[in-house]
Design a protein around this motif. Structure first.
Motif, PDB file in Angstrom:
ATOM      1  N   ASP A  55       0.812  -1.221   0.000  1.00 41.09           N
ATOM      2  CA  ASP A  55       0.000   0.000   0.000  1.00 41.09           C
ATOM      3  C   ASP A  55       0.846   1.272   0.000  1.00 41.09           C
ATOM      4  O   ASP A  55       0.292   2.370   0.021  1.00 41.09           O
ATOM      5  CB  ASP A  55      -0.954  -0.001   1.203  1.00 41.09           C
ATOM      6  N   LEU A  56       2.176   1.172  -0.032  1.00 38.89           N
ATOM      7  CA  LEU A  56       3.011   2.369  -0.064  1.00 38.89           C
ATOM      8  C   LEU A  56       3.028   2.961  -1.469  1.00 38.89           C
ATOM      9  O   LEU A  56       2.978   2.230  -2.468  1.00 38.89           O
ATOM     10  CB  LEU A  56       4.434   2.044   0.394  1.00 38.89           C
ATOM     11  N   ARG A  57       3.144   4.275  -1.558  1.00 35.20           N
ATOM     12  CA  ARG A  57       2.912   4.993  -2.811  1.00 35.20           C
ATOM     13  C   ARG A  57       3.744   4.476  -3.986  1.00 35.20           C
ATOM     14  O   ARG A  57       3.223   4.312  -5.093  1.00 35.20           O
ATOM     15  CB  ARG A  57       3.174   6.490  -2.590  1.00 35.20           C
ATOM     16  N   ARG A  58       5.038   4.233  -3.790  1.00 36.60           N
ATOM     17  CA  ARG A  58       5.883   3.816  -4.916  1.00 36.60           C
ATOM     18  C   ARG A  58       5.442   2.457  -5.472  1.00 36.60           C
ATOM     19  O   ARG A  58       5.513   2.230  -6.678  1.00 36.60           O
ATOM     20  CB  ARG A  58       7.353   3.818  -4.511  1.00 36.60           C
ATOM     21  N   ALA A  59       4.968   1.577  -4.603  1.00 36.57           N
ATOM     22  CA  ALA A  59       4.446   0.286  -5.065  1.00 36.57           C
ATOM     23  C   ALA A  59       3.070   0.467  -5.702  1.00 36.57           C
ATOM     24  O   ALA A  59       2.777  -0.140  -6.743  1.00 36.57           O
ATOM     25  CB  ALA A  59       4.370  -0.700  -3.907  1.00 36.57           C
ATOM     26  N   ARG A  60       2.236   1.289  -5.090  1.00 35.69           N
ATOM     27  CA  ARG A  60       0.893   1.538  -5.647  1.00 35.69           C
ATOM     28  C   ARG A  60       0.984   2.119  -7.055  1.00 35.69           C
ATOM     29  O   ARG A  60       0.227   1.727  -7.948  1.00 35.69           O
ATOM     30  CB  ARG A  60       0.106   2.514  -4.765  1.00 35.69           C
ATOM     31  N   GLU A  61       1.899   3.065  -7.246  1.00 35.67           N
ATOM     32  CA  GLU A  61       2.062   3.672  -8.582  1.00 35.67           C
ATOM     33  C   GLU A  61       2.480   2.614  -9.596  1.00 35.67           C
ATOM     34  O   GLU A  61       1.958   2.570 -10.713  1.00 35.67           O
ATOM     35  CB  GLU A  61       3.105   4.785  -8.544  1.00 35.67           C
ATOM     36  N   THR A  62       3.434   1.782  -9.203  1.00 31.28           N
ATOM     37  CA  THR A  62       3.875   0.694 -10.086  1.00 31.28           C
ATOM     38  C   THR A  62       2.698  -0.223 -10.388  1.00 31.28           C
ATOM     39  O   THR A  62       2.446  -0.581 -11.548  1.00 31.28           O
ATOM     40  CB  THR A  62       5.024  -0.089  -9.426  1.00 31.28           C
ATOM     41  N   ALA A  63       1.951  -0.610  -9.359  1.00 32.97           N
ATOM     42  CA  ALA A  63       0.810  -1.515  -9.525  1.00 32.97           C
ATOM     43  C   ALA A  63      -0.272  -0.906 -10.403  1.00 32.97           C
ATOM     44  O   ALA A  63      -0.873  -1.611 -11.226  1.00 32.97           O
ATOM     45  CB  ALA A  63       0.248  -1.894  -8.161  1.00 32.97           C
ATOM     46  N   ASP A  64      -0.524   0.377 -10.261  1.00 30.22           N
ATOM     47  CA  ASP A  64      -1.543   1.032 -11.089  1.00 30.22           C
ATOM     48  C   ASP A  64      -1.168   0.994 -12.567  1.00 30.22           C
ATOM     49  O   ASP A  64      -2.022   0.775 -13.436  1.00 30.22           O
ATOM     50  CB  ASP A  64      -1.763   2.475 -10.634  1.00 30.22           C
ATOM     51  N   PHE A  77      -4.522  -3.966  -1.624  1.00 30.16           N
ATOM     52  CA  PHE A  77      -3.290  -3.291  -1.215  1.00 30.16           C
ATOM     53  C   PHE A  77      -3.005  -3.757   0.205  1.00 30.16           C
ATOM     54  O   PHE A  77      -3.702  -3.381   1.139  1.00 30.16           O
ATOM     55  CB  PHE A  77      -3.444  -1.774  -1.306  1.00 30.16           C
ATOM     56  N   ASP A  78      -1.996  -4.611   0.345  1.00 33.02           N
ATOM     57  CA  ASP A  78      -1.754  -5.345   1.581  1.00 33.02           C
ATOM     58  C   ASP A  78      -0.577  -4.748   2.347  1.00 33.02           C
ATOM     59  O   ASP A  78       0.558  -4.778   1.855  1.00 33.02           O
ATOM     60  CB  ASP A  78      -1.479  -6.808   1.228  1.00 33.02           C
ATOM     61  N   PRO A  79      -0.793  -4.230   3.557  1.00 31.98           N
ATOM     62  CA  PRO A  79       0.303  -3.633   4.325  1.00 31.98           C
ATOM     63  C   PRO A  79       1.376  -4.641   4.741  1.00 31.98           C
ATOM     64  O   PRO A  79       2.487  -4.242   5.083  1.00 31.98           O
ATOM     65  CB  PRO A  79      -0.382  -3.020   5.548  1.00 31.98           C
ATOM     66  N   ARG A  80       1.087  -5.930   4.668  1.00 30.58           N
ATOM     67  CA  ARG A  80       2.134  -6.927   4.970  1.00 30.58           C
ATOM     68  C   ARG A  80       3.266  -6.868   3.957  1.00 30.58           C
ATOM     69  O   ARG A  80       4.371  -7.351   4.223  1.00 30.58           O
ATOM     70  CB  ARG A  80       1.540  -8.339   4.998  1.00 30.58           C
TER      71      ARG A  80
END
Length: 194
Positions: A55-64, A77-80
């Motif tokens: 759920d952190l922004r750099r991963a979310r952007e990549t995932a989007d 979006f999993d905080p683990r």
């Protein structure tokens, strides 16, 4: 068992500056967005049953970016899947840490997540996903250090999981006895891959 493909997020300015990221919400930079487009194109050539991301922004952007290319949204979006919590040193460089706490700052309690805790979190995630999505192809966007430490523990091999590159692709599967790599730190989608 599930087949799990991990993708490290695209590069950030923090990566380039060697600035501790941890749980900071820093974005991809221009190069990181271009890397994400390239890995997204690669991943669009395969079928995915489940799509998860930190759920952190750099991963979310990549995932989007990946979601747009593969034609399916992120399921969760999993905080683990977050990077190691860097505590007090988050958002600092080594030089800044020395200036603030002295050259022996590593001996101080910086409230960082322990390797044992991070590895347990990663193994717990893999066990949960492998059980919950047995027989499925699972795509996961996460972070380099977290993934590396998780793989060291999972494979019981300290020589693995080091220096995973931005947007690298690593696929693991269970053969009935143990986990193994189908693909490791692959960046064939990047123009300067080696």
């Amino acid at each position: 068992m599930a087949v799990i493909t991990f993708v490290r997020h695209g590069v950030t300015n923090h990566n380039i500056e060697k600035r501790a990221q941890g749980h900071t919400q820093n974005p991809l930079n221009e190069e990181g967005r271009a890397q994400a487009q390239l890995v997204a194109r690669r991943l669009s050539e395969e079928q995915w049953d489940v799509f998860l991301s930190s759920d952190l922004r750099r991963a979310r952007e990549t995932a989007d970016i990946v979601a747009a290319a593969i034609g399916r949204p992120v399921d969760e979006f999993d905080p683990r899947l977050r990077e190691m919590d860097r505590g007090k040193i988050a958002d600092t460089t080594e030089e800044e840490r020395v200036a603030r706490w002295g050259k022996n700052w590593k001996q101080l309690d910086m409230a960082q997540e322990t390797h044992e805790s991070m590895r347990a979190r990663g193994i717990g995630f893999i066990q949960d996903i492998a059980s919950r999505y047995a027989g499925k192809r699972v795509l996961v966007v996460t972070h380099g250090y977290f993934l590396g430490q998780t793989l060291k523990e999972l494979m019981q091999d300290e020589s693995t999981g080091s220096e995973l590159r931005n947007t690298s692709v690593t696929t693991i599967a269970h053969d009935g006895e143990k986990w193994g790599y189908l693909l490791y730190d692959c960046t064939k989608h990047l123009p300067d891959h080696t």
